[in-house]
Design an enzyme around this catalytic site. Structure first.
Site, PDB file in Angstrom:
ATOM      1  N   GLU A  57       0.879  -1.169   0.000  1.00 41.58           N
ATOM      2  CA  GLU A  57       0.000   0.000   0.000  1.00 41.58           C
ATOM      3  C   GLU A  57       0.918   1.222   0.000  1.00 41.58           C
ATOM      4  O   GLU A  57       1.768   1.339   0.894  1.00 41.58           O
ATOM      5  CB  GLU A  57      -0.864  -0.019   1.261  1.00 41.58           C
ATOM      6  CG  GLU A  57      -1.893   1.076   1.285  1.00 41.58           C
ATOM      7  CD  GLU A  57      -2.773   1.018   2.535  1.00 41.58           C
ATOM      8  OE1 GLU A  57      -2.693   0.025   3.284  1.00 41.58           O
ATOM      9  OE2 GLU A  57      -3.520   1.981   2.746  1.00 41.58           O
ATOM     10  N   ARG A 283       5.583 -12.692  10.095  1.00 38.29           N
ATOM     11  CA  ARG A 283       6.234 -11.409   9.859  1.00 38.29           C
ATOM     12  C   ARG A 283       7.656 -11.465  10.360  1.00 38.29           C
ATOM     13  O   ARG A 283       7.952 -12.154  11.330  1.00 38.29           O
ATOM     14  CB  ARG A 283       5.526 -10.292  10.629  1.00 38.29           C
ATOM     15  CG  ARG A 283       4.163  -9.975  10.151  1.00 38.29           C
ATOM     16  CD  ARG A 283       3.539  -8.904  11.029  1.00 38.29           C
ATOM     17  NE  ARG A 283       3.942  -7.568  10.627  1.00 38.29           N
ATOM     18  CZ  ARG A 283       3.310  -6.861   9.701  1.00 38.29           C
ATOM     19  NH1 ARG A 283       2.259  -7.350   9.090  1.00 38.29           N
ATOM     20  NH2 ARG A 283       3.728  -5.653   9.391  1.00 38.29           N
ATOM     21  N   LYS A 293       4.644   0.899   9.281  1.00 38.78           N
ATOM     22  CA  LYS A 293       4.756   2.186   8.596  1.00 38.78           C
ATOM     23  C   LYS A 293       4.174   3.317   9.446  1.00 38.78           C
ATOM     24  O   LYS A 293       4.701   4.421   9.474  1.00 38.78           O
ATOM     25  CB  LYS A 293       4.035   2.122   7.237  1.00 38.78           C
ATOM     26  CG  LYS A 293       4.856   1.414   6.189  1.00 38.78           C
ATOM     27  CD  LYS A 293       4.109   1.337   4.875  1.00 38.78           C
ATOM     28  CE  LYS A 293       3.108   0.210   4.881  1.00 38.78           C
ATOM     29  NZ  LYS A 293       2.471  -0.063   3.592  1.00 38.78           N
TER      30      LYS A 293
HETATM   31  P1  ATP Z   1       2.842  -1.958   7.867  1.00 33.05           P
HETATM   32  O1  ATP Z   1       2.258  -2.632   9.060  1.00 33.05           O
HETATM   33  O2  ATP Z   1       4.264  -1.599   8.003  1.00 33.05           O
HETATM   34  O3  ATP Z   1       2.009  -0.824   7.346  1.00 33.05           O
HETATM   35  P2  ATP Z   1       1.640  -3.562   5.910  1.00 33.05           P
HETATM   36  O4  ATP Z   1       1.518  -5.022   6.015  1.00 33.05           O
HETATM   37  O5  ATP Z   1       0.407  -2.783   6.144  1.00 33.05           O
HETATM   38  O6  ATP Z   1       2.844  -3.096   6.781  1.00 33.05           O
HETATM   39  P3  ATP Z   1       1.742  -3.431   3.095  1.00 33.05           P
HETATM   40  O7  ATP Z   1       2.242  -2.337   2.244  1.00 33.05           O
HETATM   41  O8  ATP Z   1       0.303  -3.739   3.085  1.00 33.05           O
HETATM   42  O9  ATP Z   1       2.234  -3.096   4.548  1.00 33.05           O
HETATM   43  O10 ATP Z   1       2.595  -4.747   2.869  1.00 33.05           O
HETATM   44  C1  ATP Z   1       2.923  -5.299   1.626  1.00 33.05           C
HETATM   45  C2  ATP Z   1       3.295  -6.739   1.836  1.00 33.05           C
HETATM   46  O11 ATP Z   1       4.417  -6.848   2.718  1.00 33.05           O
HETATM   47  C3  ATP Z   1       2.168  -7.525   2.470  1.00 33.05           C
HETATM   48  O12 ATP Z   1       1.999  -8.728   1.732  1.00 33.05           O
HETATM   49  C4  ATP Z   1       2.643  -7.796   3.865  1.00 33.05           C
HETATM   50  O13 ATP Z   1       2.169  -9.032   4.321  1.00 33.05           O
HETATM   51  C5  ATP Z   1       4.168  -7.794   3.721  1.00 33.05           C
HETATM   52  N1  ATP Z   1       4.799  -7.395   4.977  1.00 33.05           N
HETATM   53  C6  ATP Z   1       4.582  -6.256   5.669  1.00 33.05           C
HETATM   54  N2  ATP Z   1       5.295  -6.245   6.813  1.00 33.05           N
HETATM   55  C7  ATP Z   1       5.996  -7.407   6.849  1.00 33.05           C
HETATM   56  C8  ATP Z   1       6.924  -7.991   7.778  1.00 33.05           C
HETATM   57  N3  ATP Z   1       7.270  -7.381   8.906  1.00 33.05           N
HETATM   58  N4  ATP Z   1       7.456  -9.207   7.479  1.00 33.05           N
HETATM   59  C9  ATP Z   1       7.120  -9.823   6.329  1.00 33.05           C
HETATM   60  N5  ATP Z   1       6.256  -9.326   5.416  1.00 33.05           N
HETATM   61  C10 ATP Z   1       5.695  -8.141   5.661  1.00 33.05           C
HETATM   62 MG    MG Z   2      -1.326  -3.285   4.884  1.00 28.40          MG
END
Ligand code: ATP
Ligand code: MG
Length: 583
Positions: A57, A283, A293
């Protein structure tokens, strides 16, 4: 939450290069559970080609957790000659954020991956997703809800009590279709109606209690403008985008496990041509670091760090600016492994990957971070000798560089002690030390200011001990680095430490209470003259001090600014051992 605290100091040495993507999977033993599934699916003929996607995102910069997801999603298709989409999840109409979109593309490329022509957006499929919603209505599997948001919450029940059916749940197909089309036409205000899937209000899985599929939002969208005033919810849009792109394996983190029944429900009801399979993995969390983020943005908003690219940030852009090589990050997530267990990985493991990746290749230079003046009283005032410094201690082919030597020098403040303990082999009153690539000197006199601080050392050099050519057999126990005062260049050097004082700041109620206030130390250093012309994208080892690299944002030809990439030795082992015992 129970964490597996992972320590893999003794794992196999790095084999990857900065340029090429390493094929991680050589035999079955090294395959993680996702790669095993993928291989079975290829062997059984279920799929001819593996297709994955990385779906960020664009609401912030990518971080170390995303590195894991990127390396997994792109890695499996590099290894199997498949395809990976970079798909921006833009289901939320938001302000145009070109900065985040550009940063994400730059970061994925820098990590060594290529989506070729497969850059997509969830919004590319809005028309198809809308058609899927109408199809659910036609099948009697979706209805237009007219309860208020608060009423919907009440009807939804809780984890321990079942929900109850909405009075609007039994609207006819015709009425639902009419209302949904009018939602789309803009006849209603935000929140007046919602399209919901008709599944089961009593399901123990809250995600199946008639989840929302579409909501009304009279907001322009960054890619579709004012074409739509209704927008699909993430679960629906994500499942359908996966299906439309022919994704074979939809790899996501464990928090989506409870969403999988809904994902599969959409596929069962709509029977698209391609049926993706969702598989969850844990994760990646890094000790002393946050990976969210939203929380990283708070650090910027509160002025704790300068920006998303601050070298202390666990963002890909911050780590690149700090000087971490992409190959080291790929190796790090490989060692962390793809599993289903929650884990918190030691910072020491990341830094070891960086040291291993830099160690054999980077050249040595001399720099004094906390300068103390040395005057060689028996060295001629106007004389300058050119000493030869090896660029790499184990590799004479890397050549030498000239190190001007003169009567006044800088040495490291820490390399002198007035009341030294027995095992202190550096400089002390009346003691000797070798200056690397130069002479042995003896300390004759200590000059102090009125406050009693040492401000200068009067020393004498032994002309017979010149490195490489000296006639003397004289040996001393210590060797220290130095730079000639008349030839030194000034530089700002930034020394970084962890951002938090606790091993898992994710668990803190307020991150401000667990901040390490000493995460950045800035020193005014003296560098050997060869560093005046060092290329900006070159990392060097400052002898005895660590790995350093010019700062990509603040360094200029006239005012050099260096970042410490990593220290020479593991400074985490003790700290993390203590932290682990406290867990
Ligand atoms: P954040 O919590 O930092 O906003 P998010 O999961 O909302 O992270 P996205 O941009 O939606 O961020 O993530 C893109 C991809 O990265 C998703 O498939 C998510 O599962 C993966 N991802 C995000 N954080 C991690 C992590 N700490 N370890 C492994 N994969 C991750
Ligand atoms: Mg997300």
């Amino acid at each position: 939450m129970a964490y597996l605290f992972q320590c893999l100091y003794n794992s196999a040495p790095l084999g990857s290069t900065a340029s090429g993507i390493r094929i991680i999977m050589s035999d079955t033993e090294t395959r993680d559970f996702i790669r095993q599934i993928i291989h079975e699916d290829l062997e059984s003929g279920k799929h001819d080609e593996i297709v994955t996607r990385f779906p960020p995102e664009p609401n912030g910069y990518l971080h170390i957790g995303h590195v894991m997801s990127i390396c997994l999603n792109f890695g499996v298709t590099v290894e199997t000659s498949g395809r990976t989409f970079l798909r921006f999840d833009d289901t939320n109409p938001a302000r145009e954020d070109e900065e985040f979109v550009n940063a994400i593309e730059r970061d994925v490329r820098w990590l060594g991956f290529d989506w070729q022509d497969r850059l997509t957006h969830a919004s590319d499929y809005f028309a198809q997703i809308y058609a899927a919603a109408e199809s659910l209505i036609e099948q009697g599997l979706a209805y237009v809800e007219s309860l208020s948001a608060e009423e919907m919450r009440e009807y939804r029940g809780t984890l321990t009590t079942p929900g109850k059916n909405s009075p609007y749940r039994d609207r006819s197909v015709e009425e639902n279709m009419d209302l949904f089309r009018r939602m789309r036409a803009g006849e209603f205000a935000d929140g007046e109606h919602v399209l919901r899937a008709k599944i089961d209000m009593e399901s123990p899985n809250m995600n199946l209690r008639d989840p929302a599929l579409y909501r009304i939002r009279h907001v322009s969208h960054q890619n579709t403008g004012d074409t739509w005033c209704i927008y699909p919810m993430y679960d629906f849009a994500h499942t359908m985008s996966d299906a439309f792109e022919g994704i074979t394996h939809s790899l996501c983190t464990l928090e989506f496990r409870d969403h999988r029944p809904l994902y599969n429900w959409f596929l069962e009801q709509l029977q698209p041509e391609h049926l993706p399979r969702q598989i969850e993995f844990s994760r990646l969390n890094l000790a002393f670091t946050i990976t969210s983020k939203r929380k990283l943005k708070a650090l910027i908003d509160d002025g704790v760090v300068s920006s998303w690219t601050d070298p202390r940030m666990p963002t890909i852009a911050g780590m690149r600016r700090r000087g971490y090589p992409p190959a080291a990050l790929r190796e790090f997530v490989k060692r962390a492994g793809v599993t289903r267990k929650d884990k918190l990985i030691e910072m020491g493991m990341l830094e070891n990957c960086i040291r291993e990746s830099l160690g054999d290749s980077v050249e040595r230079r001399m720099a004094v971070l906390r300068p103390l003046k040395v005057v060689l009283t028996n060295y001629p005032e106007d004389q300058v000798e050119q000493m030869q410094g090896m660029n790499h201690p184990n590799n004479p082919d890397r050549g030498t560089r000239s190190l001007p030597f003169s009567r006044e020098l800088w040495i490291e403040r820490d390399d002198f002690m007035e009341d030294a303990p027995r095992k202190f082999f550096r400089l002390q009153p009346g003691g000797d030390v070798r200056l690397r690539s130069a002479y042995i000197i003896s300390c004759d006199e200590v000059i102090k200011n009125d406050a009693g601080e040492v401000i200068e050392l009067r020393c004498s050099y032994d002309p017979d001990t010149r490195s490489g050519t000296g006639s003397s057999e004289r040996k001393v126990k210590g060797t220290i680095h130095w730079v000639s005062a008349a030839h030194a260049i000034d530089a700002e050097v930034r020394l970084y430490d962890r951002l938090f004082t606790v091993v898992n700041p994710n668990l803190a109620d307020d991150y401000r209470e667990v901040l390490n206030n000493a995460s950045l130390e800035t020193v005014q250093a003296k560098l050997e003259p060869a560093l005046a012309t060092l290329d900006q994208d070159t990392t060097v080892q400052f002898e005895r001090l660590g790995y350093f690299r010019p700062d990509s944002e603040d360094d200029t030809a006239n005012a050099r600014v260096f970042n410490r990439v990593v220290t020479l030795r593991d400074s985490w082992a003790k700290l993390e051992k203590q932290a682990m015992q406290g867990m």
